[in-house]
Scaffold this active site. Structure first.
Site, PDB file in Angstrom:
ATOM      1  N   ARG A  87       2.760  -7.652   6.296  1.00 17.43           N
ATOM      2  CA  ARG A  87       3.118  -9.054   6.152  1.00 17.43           C
ATOM      3  C   ARG A  87       4.333  -9.105   5.229  1.00 17.43           C
ATOM      4  NH1 ARG A  87      -0.730 -12.486   7.986  1.00 17.43           N
ATOM      5  NH2 ARG A  87      -2.803 -11.612   8.337  1.00 17.43           N
TER       6      ARG A  87
ATOM      7  N   LYS B  23      17.989  -2.035   1.308  1.00 17.29           N
ATOM      8  CA  LYS B  23      17.712  -0.937   0.376  1.00 17.29           C
ATOM      9  C   LYS B  23      18.807   0.117   0.374  1.00 17.29           C
ATOM     10  CE  LYS B  23      12.699  -1.052   0.634  1.00 17.29           C
ATOM     11  NZ  LYS B  23      11.549  -0.556   1.374  1.00 17.29           N
TER      12      LYS B  23
ATOM     13  N   THR C 183       6.310  -8.541  10.495  1.00 16.91           N
ATOM     14  CA  THR C 183       5.957  -8.562  11.916  1.00 16.91           C
ATOM     15  C   THR C 183       4.545  -9.120  12.117  1.00 16.91           C
ATOM     16  OG1 THR C 183       7.387  -6.659  12.259  1.00 16.91           O
ATOM     17  CG2 THR C 183       5.831  -7.144  14.005  1.00 16.91           C
TER      18      THR C 183
ATOM     19  N   SER D 277       4.460   6.978   1.032  1.00 15.21           N
ATOM     20  CA  SER D 277       3.782   5.791   1.518  1.00 15.21           C
ATOM     21  C   SER D 277       3.920   5.667   3.040  1.00 15.21           C
ATOM     22  CB  SER D 277       4.380   4.580   0.796  1.00 15.21           C
ATOM     23  OG  SER D 277       4.383   3.450   1.599  1.00 15.21           O
TER      24      SER D 277
ATOM     25  N   ASP E 247      11.297   1.151  -6.356  1.00 21.64           N
ATOM     26  CA  ASP E 247      10.629   1.770  -5.219  1.00 21.64           C
ATOM     27  C   ASP E 247      11.040   3.241  -5.257  1.00 21.64           C
ATOM     28  OD1 ASP E 247       9.345   2.322  -2.898  1.00 21.64           O
ATOM     29  OD2 ASP E 247      10.558   1.038  -1.609  1.00 21.64           O
TER      30      ASP E 247
END
Lengths: 504, 504
Positions: free
Chosen positions: B196, B289, B204, B265, B257
């Site tokens: 989400r 990013k 999506t 991940s 991140d």
């Protein structure tokens, strides 16, 4: 934006937490740890969102009833929406990326720490990035000054005001109870603040508290020091450099003490206390923060450099920290040992007398009360003459206690002697294990608990000689401590022949 | 040791918090954030100490009533004492000091994250030190595998199972709604899980949820993919690599991140989902990013290397991410645009068609459904033939929705056209500002809110041409969004002459 009804909670865990049911934020862009702006018709404040399954019903927002300067009514509708992150977060990220921070950026970080705008996640990120990336001298100066400015400060009419500070780590480090009265007896002003035990078995404040009050306000510190020249207060009762306490609460769980914070924390308190000269004791040895002389020299140079830039004269003294100072560890045992040393310094343990007198000597020389090279001698004369004892008693009374003789100190009623299992030599006393043992016995809360050492490193012992005695107010705690001692051997005794090698 | 009476609290904020009144720990060696062991006569557990002035009376210990596997009674006396810190803390410190962690050490960290033994302070320290110190390939492999092992896993009978994954950052990135049905229509198995909105206006999962259910369990994902070949589920409804969700909750507030976590991940979810081949979309451009091709290549190489070591074939595709994909941003607007593209691909925006078809093409080639170099052509044929639409509808129905036509999608009833202030060219569309604008209008919770772009970068516009239309279900939100748009200019229009320089 969310529209929710205010529900007050008896909650004081994290500053400005705003609790919202998971249902209300599912499918939205709101997440735990987000900064949110809460707006009612009459007021607004910024909080940190926490989600709950149960504490708060959907449609409600839980707000601490202790939140300051905010006037909300239970059941009132408020709007909740994203707020900017504190400015510090981008500066912390800058430090993560290895960049140097400007003085303004550091000021913002310290201001937001003191006003409790940063969450634990952010504080931890600040400390870890400072630990890894370090700070240059300008950054440390900016941090130190701001830490001092964001709390109370003490001004003195009579100058100079001097101080002695140990960066700690050695059990039984009660030197200040002798050094302060010696220096004050020489007519100098030395308003010492000390810590309570953080990881140790007893801080100086815990020790002195056995016979007098140590919770002094800034005004009381000034009054006691003005009247007696000295003072031995707990640093935690005053709001000096308050950022430090918040930072320590995050350093402790990570067991890190980044050097920039160590330097700033010590020097900020000196600025806030209005100190002109300070002597910093850096214990060196196995089992303390500083492992060898080289590290000690490096740290000393940084303290001295920082002092110069801050207008505080700093002298550093490396002291032997490889085993406890004196023989007593634990509040009551330590105050008793200190009182005995003040009454009869010739019978007191060498390590305690030498450390106390040599630190006092440096201060006397700095303050012009002794010629260079004569400080230690003058300090010893003050101690031996009984003037230090007299001054100590003055301070005790001025802080609200009564004059106490060493034999009046009560020790834990449950005791156990731990004896040597063999003939040999004491090859080591572990600072860490002695501290843990004293804590097992009940230190620092049980003031009568502790350890009294029968031997020091290098002593020759016979089988069944007493190595040390454990004291406790609780039979159960004593048993726990004895068990711990039998498992861990805080004092090692070995024969001269350590290992025998033969041909095959 | 403290002896306290149990008091249950309706508290589910931090795992195993143990709340004690400040009075009870004053002068002790217990501090907030300390790990403590709580022992009753029948059970024991480890918690994290939090101090309170008000929530709990002196003599009591507050324990969450939701704490698992612990049988305590209200009012029962328990002993509270220090417990060991989790093992991870010393490994995290090792990483802070720049050392490489062993696979076992990384396993312990991930295990303790998943079992919620680490506090936010410790999690933050882990992420910040990984961010600064990095991890080598062996460390990342160990972390990825353990993240997959500590959650649910899906096994497939029919292989290969393929996947496509975008590392995100581009608004309107709805390609999966076309790519998945194209690939599934070619007979391949592609069980896609999506996120989400985290920082975006619509993930999506948010988009597809407008017309069907996306909260599928592992069993449902398997059933849908077995029946239709494809699946478009929300990744958050299943327990795949759960460490990731906990880590994200600390990354988000710090806006970091770390690359090791990004790699682990993504790949851990692939292992857990049982994927054999994956295509990773790396959008490159201003406002995402990855800022340039060089960075994109570096990241791609790391994904490919990691895939090899984990037994997953990875291909990476750098795509243009400098402006939104297609023209629609926001759940309802995006599903409408995707449906229109499935119905009539020739009229759909180029950027959406090209991205969807080229990613599908790579997968078709990998799966042997198209010859090398022919994938994109085959994908286009599947899309143009209507087979992709048919497959999409199959998936929608299998997930519990009904077939919906683009014209049936309802959009926000409050709209505002934003027009060009002058003649000129569109010189830039800011991803970040378009996302913020859509969120101001109510995305992602208001599914009917969003932005429809009338122009794309490079287009020539005349004064008063519509640049974009804002949609919202709330008049108030629309006003807020319009204000935001007028302040920030998410779309820049400039004349050809950017700057005029004259002699003086």
């Amino acid at each position: 934006m969310l529209f929710l009804e205010v529900k007050f909670l008896d909650l004081d865990l994290e500053a400005n937490a705003v609790i919202i049911n998971e249902e209300d934020i599912k499918g939205t862009a709101y997440y735990s740890q987000d900064r949110v702006l809460i707006e009612s018709k009459t007021c607004s404040f910024i909080g940190t969102l926490q989600s709950t399954k149960t504490m708060i019903k959907p449609g409600e927002v839980g707000v601490s009833k202790y939140i300051k300067d905010v006037k909300l009514n239970e059941g009132e509708e408020v709007r909740v929406r994203h707020a900017q992150k504190p400015q510090s977060v981008s500066y912390i990220r800058k430090k993560m990326n290895g960049q140097t921070l400007t003085a303004d950026e550091i000021h913002t970080i310290i201001d937001e720490i003191v006003s409790k705008k940063l969450t634990n996640v952010e504080l931890s990120a600040f400390l870890v990035s400072t630990y890894i990336r370090g700070m240059n001298t300008e950054e440390i100066v900016a941090m130190t000054k701001r830490m001092a400015e964001t709390g109370d400060t003490i001004q003195w009419e009579k100058r100079p005001v001097v101080d002695v500070h140990s960066i700690g780590g050695v059990p039984g480090n009660k030197y200040a109870l002798l050094t302060i009265p010696i220096v004050a007896a020489a007519g100098m002003t030395i308003p010492k603040t000390s810590s309570r035990a953080i990881t140790s078995a007893a801080g100086t404040a815990d020790v002195l508290e056995v016979i007098t009050n140590v919770n002094l306000s800034c005004e009381e510190i000034q009054r006691v020091a003005k009247t007696t020249g000295g003072c031995l207060a707990w640093g935690g009762a005053v709001n000096l450099a308050p950022a430090d306490d918040i930072i320590i609460n995050v350093e402790r769980p990570l067991s890190i003490d980044p050097q920039p914070q160590l330097l700033a924390s010590v020097m900020a308190k000196k600025i806030a206390t209005g100190i002109d000269y300070t002597v910093i004791d850096i214990p060196v040895g196995y089992g303390v923060k500083i492992k060898n002389e080289k590290e000690g020299n490096q740290l000393a140079r940084k303290f001295i450099e920082l002092g110069e830039l801050l207008g505080i004269r700093v002298e550093c003294v490396l002291t032997y920290g490889g085993q406890p100072i004196g023989r007593a560890i634990g509040p009551a045992l330590e105050i008793k040992e200190a009182l005995m040393a003040l009454h009869d310094p010739k019978s007191a343990p060498n390590s305690l007398i030498e450390k106390s007198v040599s630190l006092a000597g440096v201060l006397l020389e700095l303050g012009g009360r002794a010629q260079i090279g004569q400080g230690q001698k003058v300090a010893w004369e003050i101690l031996e003459s009984g003037k230090a004892l007299e001054k100590f008693n003055e301070i005790v009374v001025e802080q609200g206690g009564t004059i106490t003789k060493p034999e009046e100190i009560e020790l834990g009623e449950y005791t156990m002697d731990i004896r040597s299992p063999k003939d040999g030599y004491v090859t080591g006393i572990s600072n860490k294990l002695i501290t843990k043992l004293a804590k097992e016995a009940g230190c620092p809360k049980d003031k009568k608990a502790g350890i009294f050492l029968g031997v020091k490193t290098g002593n020759k012992v016979n089988k069944e000689d007493i190595l040390y005695t454990i004291y406790s107010s609780s039979e159960e705690r004593l048993d726990a401590a004895v068990n711990f001692a039998r498992r861990t051997y805080p004092i090692k005794v070995e024969g001269m022949m350590l290992k025998r090698l033969s041909k095959f």
